[in-house]
Design a protein around this motif. Sequence first.
Motif, mmCIF file in Angstrom:
data_model
loop_
_atom_site.group_PDB
_atom_site.id
_atom_site.type_symbol
_atom_site.label_atom_id
_atom_site.label_comp_id
_atom_site.label_asym_id
_atom_site.label_seq_id
_atom_site.Cartn_x
_atom_site.Cartn_y
_atom_site.Cartn_z
ATOM 1 N N VAL A 253 0.851 -1.190 0.000
ATOM 2 C CA VAL A 253 0.000 0.000 0.000
ATOM 3 C C VAL A 253 0.889 1.243 0.000
ATOM 4 C CG1 VAL A 253 -1.914 -1.147 1.158
ATOM 5 C CG2 VAL A 253 -0.115 -0.083 2.526
ATOM 6 N N PRO A 254 0.360 2.386 -0.440
ATOM 7 C CA PRO A 254 1.168 3.610 -0.494
ATOM 8 C C PRO A 254 1.810 3.987 0.838
ATOM 9 C CG PRO A 254 -0.843 3.913 -1.741
ATOM 10 C CD PRO A 254 -0.975 2.589 -1.052
ATOM 11 N N SER A 255 1.068 3.814 1.960
ATOM 12 C CA SER A 255 1.598 4.234 3.258
ATOM 13 C C SER A 255 2.817 3.434 3.690
ATOM 14 C CB SER A 255 0.511 4.126 4.335
ATOM 15 O OG SER A 255 0.060 2.789 4.457
ATOM 16 N N LEU A 256 3.095 2.328 3.000
ATOM 17 C CA LEU A 256 4.286 1.544 3.333
ATOM 18 C C LEU A 256 5.560 2.351 3.111
ATOM 19 C CD1 LEU A 256 5.330 -1.230 4.257
ATOM 20 C CD2 LEU A 256 5.420 -1.912 1.858
ATOM 21 N N CYS A 257 5.500 3.366 2.240
ATOM 22 C CA CYS A 257 6.699 4.175 2.015
ATOM 23 C C CYS A 257 7.132 4.886 3.286
ATOM 24 C CB CYS A 257 6.465 5.192 0.891
ATOM 25 S SG CYS A 257 5.309 6.504 1.291
ATOM 26 N N LEU A 258 6.197 5.051 4.241
ATOM 27 C CA LEU A 258 6.526 5.653 5.541
ATOM 28 C C LEU A 258 6.577 4.593 6.640
ATOM 29 C CD1 LEU A 258 4.284 8.848 5.389
ATOM 30 C CD2 LEU A 258 6.542 8.456 4.403
ATOM 31 N N GLY A 259 6.587 3.329 6.244
ATOM 32 C CA GLY A 259 6.689 2.255 7.226
ATOM 33 C C GLY A 259 5.382 1.913 7.896
ATOM 34 N N ALA A 260 4.258 2.266 7.269
ATOM 35 C CA ALA A 260 2.951 2.015 7.873
ATOM 36 C C ALA A 260 2.174 1.004 7.054
ATOM 37 C CB ALA A 260 2.171 3.314 7.994
ATOM 38 N N GLY A 261 2.778 -0.139 6.808
ATOM 39 C CA GLY A 261 2.098 -1.168 6.038
ATOM 40 C C GLY A 261 2.308 -2.541 6.612
ATOM 41 N N GLY A 262 2.683 -2.616 7.872
ATOM 42 C CA GLY A 262 2.924 -3.911 8.506
ATOM 43 C C GLY A 262 3.910 -3.771 9.641
ATOM 44 N N ASP A 263 3.818 -4.671 10.604
ATOM 45 C CA ASP A 263 4.719 -4.659 11.759
ATOM 46 C C ASP A 263 5.898 -5.585 11.513
ATOM 47 O OD1 ASP A 263 2.904 -2.992 12.913
ATOM 48 O OD2 ASP A 263 2.093 -4.462 14.318
ATOM 49 N N VAL A 264 7.073 -5.169 11.965
ATOM 50 C CA VAL A 264 8.283 -5.983 11.837
ATOM 51 C C VAL A 264 9.008 -6.000 13.181
ATOM 52 C CG1 VAL A 264 8.514 -5.384 9.397
ATOM 53 C CG2 VAL A 264 9.776 -4.077 11.108
ATOM 54 N N SER A 265 9.910 -6.945 13.326
ATOM 55 C CA SER A 265 10.703 -7.032 14.553
ATOM 56 C C SER A 265 12.067 -6.393 14.353
ATOM 57 C CB SER A 265 10.881 -8.498 14.972
ATOM 58 O OG SER A 265 11.705 -9.187 14.047
ATOM 59 N N LEU A 266 12.679 -6.009 15.454
ATOM 60 C CA LEU A 266 14.044 -5.492 15.407
ATOM 61 C C LEU A 266 14.993 -6.561 14.878
ATOM 62 C CD1 LEU A 266 16.014 -3.188 16.145
ATOM 63 C CD2 LEU A 266 16.137 -4.143 18.448
ATOM 64 N N TYR A 267 14.751 -7.801 15.239
ATOM 65 C CA TYR A 267 15.541 -8.936 14.754
ATOM 66 C C TYR A 267 15.561 -8.971 13.224
ATOM 67 C CZ TYR A 267 16.407 -13.964 13.841
ATOM 68 O OH TYR A 267 16.866 -15.168 13.374
ATOM 69 N N GLU A 268 14.401 -8.779 12.604
ATOM 70 C CA GLU A 268 14.310 -8.791 11.145
ATOM 71 C C GLU A 268 15.043 -7.608 10.531
ATOM 72 O OE1 GLU A 268 10.151 -10.323 9.641
ATOM 73 O OE2 GLU A 268 9.877 -9.117 11.450
ATOM 74 N N LEU A 269 14.855 -6.427 11.129
ATOM 75 C CA LEU A 269 15.462 -5.219 10.564
ATOM 76 C C LEU A 269 16.981 -5.289 10.588
ATOM 77 C CD1 LEU A 269 13.346 -2.142 11.761
ATOM 78 C CD2 LEU A 269 13.751 -2.901 9.415
ATOM 79 N N VAL A 270 17.543 -5.744 11.711
ATOM 80 C CA VAL A 270 19.007 -5.838 11.799
ATOM 81 C C VAL A 270 19.526 -6.815 10.752
ATOM 82 C CG1 VAL A 270 20.945 -6.527 13.257
ATOM 83 C CG2 VAL A 270 19.086 -5.177 14.234
ATOM 84 N N GLY A 271 18.841 -7.944 10.592
ATOM 85 C CA GLY A 271 19.256 -8.908 9.579
ATOM 86 C C GLY A 271 19.153 -8.344 8.173
ATOM 87 N N ALA A 272 18.094 -7.567 7.911
ATOM 88 C CA ALA A 272 17.887 -7.005 6.579
ATOM 89 C C ALA A 272 18.930 -5.932 6.262
ATOM 90 C CB ALA A 272 16.479 -6.425 6.472
ATOM 91 N N TYR A 273 19.232 -5.062 7.198
ATOM 92 C CA TYR A 273 20.258 -4.032 6.981
ATOM 93 C C TYR A 273 21.634 -4.673 6.792
ATOM 94 C CZ TYR A 273 17.562 0.259 7.864
ATOM 95 O OH TYR A 273 16.691 1.329 7.765
ATOM 96 N N SER A 274 21.837 -5.827 7.418
ATOM 97 C CA SER A 274 23.120 -6.525 7.257
ATOM 98 C C SER A 274 23.332 -6.981 5.824
ATOM 99 C CB SER A 274 23.173 -7.741 8.196
ATOM 100 O OG SER A 274 23.187 -7.338 9.544
ATOM 101 N N THR A 275 22.253 -7.162 5.071
ATOM 102 C CA THR A 275 22.363 -7.547 3.667
ATOM 103 C C THR A 275 23.136 -6.495 2.873
ATOM 104 O OG1 THR A 275 20.273 -8.759 3.798
ATOM 105 C CG2 THR A 275 21.042 -8.163 1.597
ATOM 106 N N PHE A 276 22.935 -5.228 3.190
ATOM 107 C CA PHE A 276 23.657 -4.161 2.497
ATOM 108 C C PHE A 276 25.159 -4.246 2.787
ATOM 109 C CE2 PHE A 276 19.499 -1.774 3.375
ATOM 110 C CZ PHE A 276 18.923 -2.218 2.195
#
Length: 760
Positions: A552-575
């Motif tokens: 959805v459009p609001s996902l561009c501001l992070g308002a399209g679903g809940d995530v965990s800190l565990y997931e975010l750290v792993g995802a940023y590590s991909t970069f």
Amino acid sequence: MNIYKILIYLVWAMVISAFVGGCTVITAIKNDWNGWFGGLPSLQSLERPEADLSSNLYYADGEEIIGSYYRHNRTAVSYNELSQELITTLLVTEDIRFTKHSGIDLRGLLRAASGILTFQFKGGGSTLTMQLAENLYGTSTVNQGSLYSNRKVGQLITKIKEWIIAIQLESSYTKEEILAMYLNTIEYGENAFGIQVASKTFFNKLPSEITYKEAAILVSLINAPTRYNPTRNPENALAKRTEVLYNLHKYDKIDKESYDSLVVSDFGLQFKVADQDQGPAYFKFVVRNDLMKWCEKNGYDLYSDGLRIYTTIDNRIQEYAQQAMKEHMDTLQYIFNRHLQGRMPWIDGDGNEILDFIDMTIKRTPNYKQLVKRYGVGSDSLNYYLNLPKKMTVFSYEGEIDTTFSLVDSLKYYKQFLQAGFMAMEPQTGHIKAWVGGIDHKYFKYDHVKQGKRQPGSTFKPFVYAAAIDLGYSPCFPVVDAPVTWVLEDPANPTWTPQNADGKYTGETMTIRRAMASSVNSITANIMQKISPRAAVDMAHACGIESELDAVPSLCLGAGGDVSLYELVGAYSTFVNQGTWTEPYYITRIEDKNGVVLEDFVPKRREAISEKTAYLMLHMLKGAIEEQGGTGRGLDWSLKENNDIGAKTGTTQNASDGWFMGVTHNLVAGAWVGGDDRYVHFRNWSLGQGARTARPIWEKFMLKVYADPRTGVEKGRFRKPTQPLGVELDCDHYNGVNTQVDSLGVGVDNFQDELENIDF
């Protein structure tokens, strides 16, 4: 026939009768005739006796224990791990003839014989091996037949069972093995089972380091762990210790001078009961869920099989993470309380207090559900007990407070605390180095690293930009800061125009690097329109976000679903890991109690994005530090000097959630701050933004980690891709005149000073 021969026949008849009678009784007990005796342990269990052993969770060094899982807190040691002074003290006190008998001491048996024959049995004659039989098999409490209804007969049967088991143990094990098993099975009080845990609890020593002075205390505890507890009953403990020390002198193990010196010495305690809420307690309880599943699948009992679980958690890095969180959250809570000025923190979208918040929230608590089950909904008794004051101890940053609260008062008190989560990970290996799931596990059990999920706010924006860069956009792509309107398929809300944090649009042209660095919502929305929400969702999932996201459009501001800190750290590590997603993981291997490896673990890996896209995203993330208006510019200069740092802040609507993600070449870490309930937050968005609530945790943590070379975490540069980028990185000439105020470039040390100028 003369009298002499008659006497001989009588003696032989008595001996034969005793032998036959004894064999008959033993056979009867073994076969449990008519259920009279309760039976004996199986031959297999006698040959392989087991006591419940704690399963231990180890730090990455493989030596220091994070914590244990147990029914009884027990860790086994071998004979070679026992000090000779401890062994000697045990033998002179419990069984001086231990090395000379085969499980039954004839002298002790004769002392007990008169009592047995007259059914006036008072004990006596119990060897260490017989005591071990009781410790292992509970001979006096389990497997009791019908004859146990007569207490004295039951005592006799129990003693015979112990003789039988002791003989079997002596034939199956060496004396050294029996001694070690004995000390491993004893309860010493204070939730310490076994000599290893007892030595650690009372003296902070290994069993191999125990001296006569300490051994006298530990041996005293064997038969009466409460009565002779040196912390609870010091007078009793002193008297018993004197008795044990006298035995050492009596049997010439110590001389008179040593005895006189020891008997007047202090206890030498370094007492500390194992605390399940200390250290990485949140991590331990989250890992337990994974271990329980593994044990169920592989046929092990986590609480009794003595497993050795080795993790990736670094003890020093973990300690610095805990310190950083405590230091900042103590200060932030003070600021939060001050700005509330006595008002409640649970507020609606219009800034008004939610008057029935506590009434709604208490219905989710276990206490409420138990009272409802007992008294019924709406009963006077339910309301009475909910509001009944009682003494309790509550959490505070200054230390525990003894107070009088009702259940309603307690809930209202605890809901005013801000919570936090923090995780640090080595991006190349997937090793999680630190995990802090909350501000205090004893009082707040909920884990905010993996268990808790919240809207990511602007920390989701890098996935929008990563999707754009993957499609060919450059970090220097220019976009105007102007309103972007989406047409929605919602009659009630036919359009949506996201606003910037300050509610203003500058009309300025800026690159997407600078836009991400200063978190300009309108430009992220512009890019999302160009690439589509589905492309952003696909990119997030490719990088490691596993939670469900709405395209959805609001996902561009992070308002399209809940995530965990565990997931975010792993995802940023991909970069950082050149486009390869590596699953964050924390268990490297599991061994059995003998050190045999049961399973080695390796993280999942997959190619998520190209190394070119990954490196360009690192360049984008560095913008938070390098671009004017960047949300990471206020970081301490010593962190940025000769070091590549990428960062992204995030703040959800009404500042319910504050995030900060920081990446370096060998460590990726993230912090989340917010209330346990989304309604609990700062009334002032400026105070609740991630740059103020979450960023200081990361900053304090990294300063501590870099200051200690033992962590192995050093400054460095991001690794460049093997192929030419073919993309311009110097974007300065694309940016228009900056009209934004660098309002987020506030260092941690200036945080409280700046509060004096903020209208609460």
